[in-house]
Every structure is written in C-alpha cells, then in structure tokens.
Design an enzyme around this catalytic site. Sequence first.
Site, PDB file in Angstrom:
ATOM      1  N   HIS A 134      -6.885  -4.679  22.141  1.00 19.60           N
ATOM      2  CA  HIS A 134      -7.144  -3.792  21.143  1.00 19.60           C
ATOM      3  C   HIS A 134      -6.716  -2.260  21.671  1.00 19.60           C
ATOM      4  CE1 HIS A 134     -10.245  -2.106  18.033  1.00 19.60           C
ATOM      5  NE2 HIS A 134      -9.166  -1.492  17.961  1.00 19.60           N
ATOM      6  N   ILE A 152      13.423 -10.587   2.298  1.00 21.28           N
ATOM      7  CA  ILE A 152      14.112  -9.695   2.782  1.00 21.28           C
ATOM      8  C   ILE A 152      14.796 -10.748   4.127  1.00 21.28           C
ATOM      9  CG2 ILE A 152      13.599  -7.650   2.509  1.00 21.28           C
ATOM     10  CD1 ILE A 152      12.030  -7.414   5.412  1.00 21.28           C
ATOM     11  N   TYR A 172       2.270  -7.509  16.228  1.00 29.30           N
ATOM     12  CA  TYR A 172       2.581  -6.450  15.201  1.00 29.30           C
ATOM     13  C   TYR A 172       3.582  -5.255  15.808  1.00 29.30           C
ATOM     14  CZ  TYR A 172       2.598  -2.593  11.884  1.00 29.30           C
ATOM     15  OH  TYR A 172       2.848  -1.280  11.184  1.00 29.30           O
ATOM     16  N   LYS A 212       7.632  -4.430  15.376  1.00 28.80           N
ATOM     17  CA  LYS A 212       8.129  -2.994  14.436  1.00 28.80           C
ATOM     18  C   LYS A 212       9.000  -2.297  15.526  1.00 28.80           C
ATOM     19  CE  LYS A 212       7.231  -1.597  11.350  1.00 28.80           C
ATOM     20  NZ  LYS A 212       7.824  -1.424   9.787  1.00 28.80           N
ATOM     21  N   TYR A 226     -15.227  -3.475  15.655  1.00 29.40           N
ATOM     22  CA  TYR A 226     -14.690  -4.290  16.716  1.00 29.40           C
ATOM     23  C   TYR A 226     -15.220  -3.586  18.103  1.00 29.40           C
ATOM     24  CZ  TYR A 226     -11.206  -6.404  13.579  1.00 29.40           C
ATOM     25  OH  TYR A 226     -10.836  -6.929  12.427  1.00 29.40           O
ATOM     26  N   ALA A 232       5.029  -5.047  18.352  1.00 31.33           N
ATOM     27  CA  ALA A 232       6.263  -5.575  19.445  1.00 31.33           C
ATOM     28  C   ALA A 232       7.334  -5.782  18.271  1.00 31.33           C
ATOM     29  CB  ALA A 232       5.978  -6.689  20.014  1.00 31.33           C
ATOM     30  N   THR A 263       6.022   2.726  12.823  1.00 32.63           N
ATOM     31  CA  THR A 263       4.633   3.034  13.078  1.00 32.63           C
ATOM     32  C   THR A 263       4.329   3.738  14.307  1.00 32.63           C
ATOM     33  OG1 THR A 263       2.463   1.831  13.627  1.00 32.63           O
ATOM     34  CG2 THR A 263       4.328   0.703  13.775  1.00 32.63           C
ATOM     35  N   ASP A 264       3.599   4.323  14.621  1.00 30.84           N
ATOM     36  CA  ASP A 264       3.161   5.122  15.742  1.00 30.84           C
ATOM     37  C   ASP A 264       2.735   3.760  16.824  1.00 30.84           C
ATOM     38  OD1 ASP A 264       0.400   4.306  14.868  1.00 30.84           O
ATOM     39  OD2 ASP A 264      -0.459   6.318  15.271  1.00 30.84           O
ATOM     40  N   GLU A 265       2.395   2.754  16.336  1.00 29.52           N
ATOM     41  CA  GLU A 265       1.863   1.667  17.313  1.00 29.52           C
ATOM     42  C   GLU A 265       2.923   1.190  18.432  1.00 29.52           C
ATOM     43  OE1 GLU A 265      -0.714  -0.955  15.641  1.00 29.52           O
ATOM     44  OE2 GLU A 265      -1.086   0.272  14.081  1.00 29.52           O
ATOM     45  N   PRO A 273     -17.944  -4.705   9.806  1.00 32.65           N
ATOM     46  CA  PRO A 273     -17.684  -5.015  11.101  1.00 32.65           C
ATOM     47  C   PRO A 273     -17.000  -4.152  11.849  1.00 32.65           C
ATOM     48  CG  PRO A 273     -16.148  -6.148   9.564  1.00 32.65           C
ATOM     49  CD  PRO A 273     -17.124  -5.324   8.625  1.00 32.65           C
ATOM     50  N   PHE A 290       0.682  -1.173  -0.040  1.00 28.34           N
ATOM     51  CA  PHE A 290       0.046  -0.093  -0.076  1.00 28.34           C
ATOM     52  C   PHE A 290       0.941   1.295   0.001  1.00 28.34           C
ATOM     53  CE2 PHE A 290      -2.417   2.648   3.375  1.00 28.34           C
ATOM     54  CZ  PHE A 290      -2.934   3.606   2.475  1.00 28.34           C
TER      55      PHE A 290
HETATM   56  P1  NAD Z   1       1.491  -3.559   3.361  1.00 31.37           P
HETATM   57  O1  NAD Z   1       0.946  -4.794   4.047  1.00 31.37           O
HETATM   58  O2  NAD Z   1       0.312  -3.198   2.341  1.00 31.37           O
HETATM   59  O3  NAD Z   1       2.463  -4.009   2.321  1.00 31.37           O
HETATM   60  C1  NAD Z   1       3.835  -4.558   2.834  1.00 31.37           C
HETATM   61  C2  NAD Z   1       4.651  -5.035   1.589  1.00 31.37           C
HETATM   62  O4  NAD Z   1       5.895  -5.751   2.116  1.00 31.37           O
HETATM   63  C3  NAD Z   1       3.784  -6.140   0.595  1.00 31.37           C
HETATM   64  O5  NAD Z   1       3.754  -5.665  -0.696  1.00 31.37           O
HETATM   65  C4  NAD Z   1       4.455  -7.579   0.864  1.00 31.37           C
HETATM   66  O6  NAD Z   1       4.550  -8.332  -0.245  1.00 31.37           O
HETATM   67  C5  NAD Z   1       6.025  -6.945   1.385  1.00 31.37           C
HETATM   68  N1  NAD Z   1       6.632  -7.986   2.136  1.00 31.37           N
HETATM   69  C6  NAD Z   1       6.127  -8.526   3.222  1.00 31.37           C
HETATM   70  N2  NAD Z   1       7.095  -9.355   3.417  1.00 31.37           N
HETATM   71  C7  NAD Z   1       8.159  -9.042   2.895  1.00 31.37           C
HETATM   72  C8  NAD Z   1       9.298  -9.890   2.876  1.00 31.37           C
HETATM   73  N3  NAD Z   1       9.830 -10.895   3.971  1.00 31.37           N
HETATM   74  N4  NAD Z   1      10.221  -9.679   1.877  1.00 31.37           N
HETATM   75  C9  NAD Z   1      10.031  -8.601   0.914  1.00 31.37           C
HETATM   76  N5  NAD Z   1       8.776  -7.979   0.998  1.00 31.37           N
HETATM   77  C10 NAD Z   1       7.880  -8.337   2.063  1.00 31.37           C
HETATM   78  O7  NAD Z   1       2.121  -2.603   4.338  1.00 31.37           O
HETATM   79  P2  NAD Z   1       1.810  -1.162   4.353  1.00 31.37           P
HETATM   80  O8  NAD Z   1       0.405  -0.641   5.081  1.00 31.37           O
HETATM   81  O9  NAD Z   1       1.981  -0.397   3.129  1.00 31.37           O
HETATM   82  O10 NAD Z   1       3.216  -0.431   5.273  1.00 31.37           O
HETATM   83  C11 NAD Z   1       4.225  -0.295   4.748  1.00 31.37           C
HETATM   84  C12 NAD Z   1       5.341   0.043   5.936  1.00 31.37           C
HETATM   85  O11 NAD Z   1       4.659   1.024   6.659  1.00 31.37           O
HETATM   86  C13 NAD Z   1       5.164  -1.146   7.076  1.00 31.37           C
HETATM   87  O12 NAD Z   1       6.570  -1.256   7.458  1.00 31.37           O
HETATM   88  C14 NAD Z   1       4.325  -0.804   8.194  1.00 31.37           C
HETATM   89  O13 NAD Z   1       4.838  -1.084   9.553  1.00 31.37           O
HETATM   90  C15 NAD Z   1       4.466   0.892   7.994  1.00 31.37           C
HETATM   91  N6  NAD Z   1       3.366   1.554   8.369  1.00 31.37           N
HETATM   92  C16 NAD Z   1       2.303   1.307   7.910  1.00 31.37           C
HETATM   93  C17 NAD Z   1       1.107   2.178   8.419  1.00 31.37           C
HETATM   94  C18 NAD Z   1      -0.372   1.941   7.829  1.00 31.37           C
HETATM   95  O14 NAD Z   1      -1.265   2.675   8.402  1.00 31.37           O
HETATM   96  N7  NAD Z   1      -0.587   1.202   6.913  1.00 31.37           N
HETATM   97  C19 NAD Z   1       1.287   3.153   9.031  1.00 31.37           C
HETATM   98  C20 NAD Z   1       2.547   3.612   9.768  1.00 31.37           C
HETATM   99  C21 NAD Z   1       3.537   2.832   9.326  1.00 31.37           C
HETATM  100  P1  TYD Z   2      -6.540  -1.397  11.090  1.00 36.84           P
HETATM  101  O1  TYD Z   2      -7.240  -0.805   9.693  1.00 36.84           O
HETATM  102  O2  TYD Z   2      -6.509  -2.710  11.125  1.00 36.84           O
HETATM  103  O3  TYD Z   2      -5.373  -0.671  11.598  1.00 36.84           O
HETATM  104  P2  TYD Z   2      -4.774  -0.830  12.922  1.00 36.84           P
HETATM  105  O4  TYD Z   2      -5.145  -1.937  13.844  1.00 36.84           O
HETATM  106  O5  TYD Z   2      -3.348  -0.763  12.416  1.00 36.84           O
HETATM  107  O6  TYD Z   2      -4.894   0.806  13.636  1.00 36.84           O
HETATM  108  O7  TYD Z   2      -8.045  -0.879  12.162  1.00 36.84           O
HETATM  109  C1  TYD Z   2      -8.380   0.476  12.245  1.00 36.84           C
HETATM  110  C2  TYD Z   2      -9.181   0.488  13.527  1.00 36.84           C
HETATM  111  O8  TYD Z   2     -10.470  -0.226  13.081  1.00 36.84           O
HETATM  112  C3  TYD Z   2      -8.727  -0.449  14.625  1.00 36.84           C
HETATM  113  O9  TYD Z   2      -9.159   0.151  15.728  1.00 36.84           O
HETATM  114  C4  TYD Z   2      -9.443  -1.711  14.534  1.00 36.84           C
HETATM  115  C5  TYD Z   2     -10.819  -1.410  13.938  1.00 36.84           C
HETATM  116  N1  TYD Z   2     -11.245  -2.231  12.886  1.00 36.84           N
HETATM  117  C6  TYD Z   2     -12.757  -2.650  12.975  1.00 36.84           C
HETATM  118  O10 TYD Z   2     -13.327  -2.172  13.891  1.00 36.84           O
HETATM  119  N2  TYD Z   2     -13.295  -3.627  11.949  1.00 36.84           N
HETATM  120  C7  TYD Z   2     -12.543  -4.287  11.338  1.00 36.84           C
HETATM  121  O11 TYD Z   2     -13.112  -4.990  10.448  1.00 36.84           O
HETATM  122  C8  TYD Z   2     -11.198  -3.829  11.094  1.00 36.84           C
HETATM  123  C9  TYD Z   2     -10.407  -4.374   9.847  1.00 36.84           C
HETATM  124  C10 TYD Z   2     -10.410  -2.877  11.930  1.00 36.84           C
END
Ligand code: NAD
Ligand code: TYD
Length: 351
Positions: free
Chosen positions: A291, A62, A157, A161, A214, A159, A132-134, A212, A13
């Site tokens: 959660h 990786i 997750y 990161k 949660y 932990a 991530t902020d998590e 859904p 993404f």
């Molecule tokens: P995503 O799950 O959409 O994409 C992850 C990508 O990494 C995928 O294309 C997957 O094929 C690839 N991948 C997974 N394991 C791999 C491996 N072993 N070797 C090579 N490639 C591999 O994730 P995203 O939401 O785009 O997040 C990207 C980064 O940003 C992550 O490090 C995540 O922790 C961080 N992040 C995400 C969010 C969010 O809201 N999505 C927020 C803050 C930080």
């Molecule tokens: P998510 O998109 O999984 O991101 P994160 O857990 O990394 O914050 O979830 C965002 C919020 O939405 C989180 O509080 C969990 C909640 N959630 C639901 O209530 N229903 C759902 O089906 C999903 C996927 C998440």
Amino acid sequence: MNKTILITGGAGFIGSHVVRLFVNKYPDYQIINLDKLTYAGNLENLSDVDKKPNYTFVKGDIVDAAFIEGLFTKYQFDGIIHLAAESHVDRSITDPMAFINTNVLGTVHLLNAAKEQWKGNFEGKRFYHISTDEVYGALGDTGFFTEETSYDPKSPYSASKASSDHFVRAYKNTYKLPIVVSNCSNNYGPNQFPEKLLPLAINNIKNKKPIPIYGKGENIRDWLYVEDHASAIDLIYHKAANGKTYNIGGHNEWTNIALIKLLCKVMDKKLGCEAGESEKLITYVTDRAGHDLRYAIDASLIEKELGWKPSLTFEIGLEKTVDWYLDHQEWMDRIVSGAYTDYYTKMYHNR
Ligand code: NAD
Ligand code: TYD
C-alpha cells in the site's frame, strides 16, 4: 474546423465527465466514445447526452488490434483522448494480466493505429494519454510529485500505467507522434464505481454497513473533483504544446481516516442521524499489499502555463458528491444488482 475525436473509456467514471463536457461544449466536434463496457463501464452515466447528434457510442475492445485499425479507417480521427483502462489497484493485485492487456497492449494498439492513420502528417492531430500520479511511486511525509519526478511504480496497476506512459513518449521520440500526457491525483465525484473508497463508504454508511479502512488509515491521497479533472483535460487537449506532460492535483491531502471521519460528519447531517452515528461503522481491515503511503501532486506547471486551478474547495466538492449519490440511489442500486449492464442492450440493440 470540424474535428472527429475518439474518447476511449467514456462509459467509465472520469471518461463520462469528459465525454459530457466535450459533447456539450463543442457541438461542431464529432465525439466517438469507444468502450468495452467492462464491469466499470456504465452507459447510464451518459443517458443525458446519448441522443445528441455529435455523439456516437461504439462498443469495442482496445486490445483487439484489427477492430481498432478498422475504427480508425472508418472515422479518420483528428484526436484521441485515451482514458480506457483497468483502474482499480486491488483488482490489479489479484489479476495483473488484465492490466497488462488493456493498459499496455491496448494503448500500444491505439498508438499504432494513430501512427498508421496519420502517416507522418500530424497537422492538427493529437494523441492525449490520461495517466495517474501513481506512476511516481509513493512519497514519505514530505515533498510532491512534479513532472520531473522519476517513475517508480509499485503496484501492478501503476506499473501498467507507467509502461503505457513510456510507450506514448517513445512514439513521440521515435515516430514524432504528436502526444500529450497528464498525470492526475485521486478523483472523486458523481458516477464513480462503488469499489473505490468514497462511493463505497457513502453506500455503506447509507446501508449501515461497516466502512472498511485498510491498515491504520494513515495513507494519504490528494483528492480532486472529477469535473475539475475534466476541465484540465479540455485545456490540455486544446492548449498544451506537443510532447508536454502536466501533473494535475487538488492541493488537497487527506489521510484516509480523516477523510472518512469528515464524510461521516456530512452523512450524519444529510441522513438526519445523531452526531457520531456513522463513525461507529468504521472498521479497520487487513492492509492492501504494498500500500503506497502518500501521493501528493505539485500542479504549479499547469497553473502557471495554462491557467488551470481547481474550482471547488474539498468541503463543497464532498457535499456535492454526497448529495449526488443520495439523489441517485437508483444508479447505485442498479450497479449493486447488476441491472446497469442491460442499458446497452436496451438502447443500442438496433443501432
Ligand atoms: P473506470 O474504471 O471508471 O473506467 C474505465 C473505462 O474503461 C470503463 O468504462 C471500461 O469499460 C473501459 N475499458 C476498460 N478496458 C477496456 C478495453 N480493453 N477496451 C475499451 N474500454 C475499456 O476508470 P476511471 O477512474 O474513470 O479512470 C479513467 C482513466 O483515468 C484511467 O486511464 C485511469 O488510469 C486514469 N486516472 C484515474 C484516476 C482516478 O482517481 N480514478 C486518477 C488519475 C488517472
Ligand atoms: P482507492 O479509491 O482504491 O484509490 P487508489 O488506491 O487508486 O488511491 O483507494 C483510496 C485509498 O483508500 C487508498 O489508500 C486505499 C484506501 N481504501 C480503504 O482504506 N478502504 C477501501 O475499502 C478502499 C476501496 C480503499
């Protein structure tokens, strides 16, 4: 000066938005996108850039140290922007080991390869770890995560990161590796895998399926449009001092239920339904284990030091996002059917 940059996780993404930005904005850079193409990797996200001369896709893991070593020897990277990760909290609850392997071991393999390739000659080199902020844990009703907040991760997750963040900083302290780290809040926008809240809800509303929620839907997240995250990554990669950490966030907190109710209003309008139609699909389900209640980022450091701020209001970003998913039904259908995984074989079989 030409630069060769490795972007990991570029088929995911956020990674796909970062790859697109760098390939288009920096024609003199060679961008190598390394991705394992797990279920979350979708090369169709990059079909608009995959023929550009400064872009190369490499399929690989990786976690495979020998493969990573070979890749670094072949390309002699100037920079690494590391996004590859297992990223879904719910999956980390059922399969923590996948998160330890990719997020921790995989990150350390990349750090080792960069250390070996650069051999103490760090001029013009950079290892940028996307986090991530998590990692900071969960907030109560007040307060914000700053760069000084102590780590207190609460899910497998977060932990994993947090562990990877610690390794990145340890390599700076121990080996002087030139690193930067950023910790961002929840992203939303085009190309997000529909296991995450917003694309899942958009797709379910479109198909008149339950949404859904949660627990009671009272958990709070701080939402940022994905292209604003990509622009922050560009700024940090080019402008941050070595060793720095920046928090990135949208000043945009929503309870899940308020967010979904707003989405339902937008969807009613876009689908031409009666007002209130989509809200009827809201279904409260069993809460996620452990959660986290609230995440909220204080992004004042990156605003003050690098002049970054989000470019969109949430109302505009959400509408753009809904429009994108409704205009790209085929993208969603190919994920739901699994057909998106054919793209690699079709496009790359003879390269
Ligand atoms: P995503 O799950 O959409 O994409 C992850 C990508 O990494 C995928 O294309 C997957 O094929 C690839 N991948 C997974 N394991 C791999 C491996 N072993 N070797 C090579 N490639 C591999 O994730 P995203 O939401 O785009 O997040 C990207 C980064 O940003 C992550 O490090 C995540 O922790 C961080 N992040 C995400 C969010 C969010 O809201 N999505 C927020 C803050 C930080
Ligand atoms: P998510 O998109 O999984 O991101 P994160 O857990 O990394 O914050 O979830 C965002 C919020 O939405 C989180 O509080 C969990 C909640 N959630 C639901 O209530 N229903 C759902 O089906 C999903 C996927 C998440």
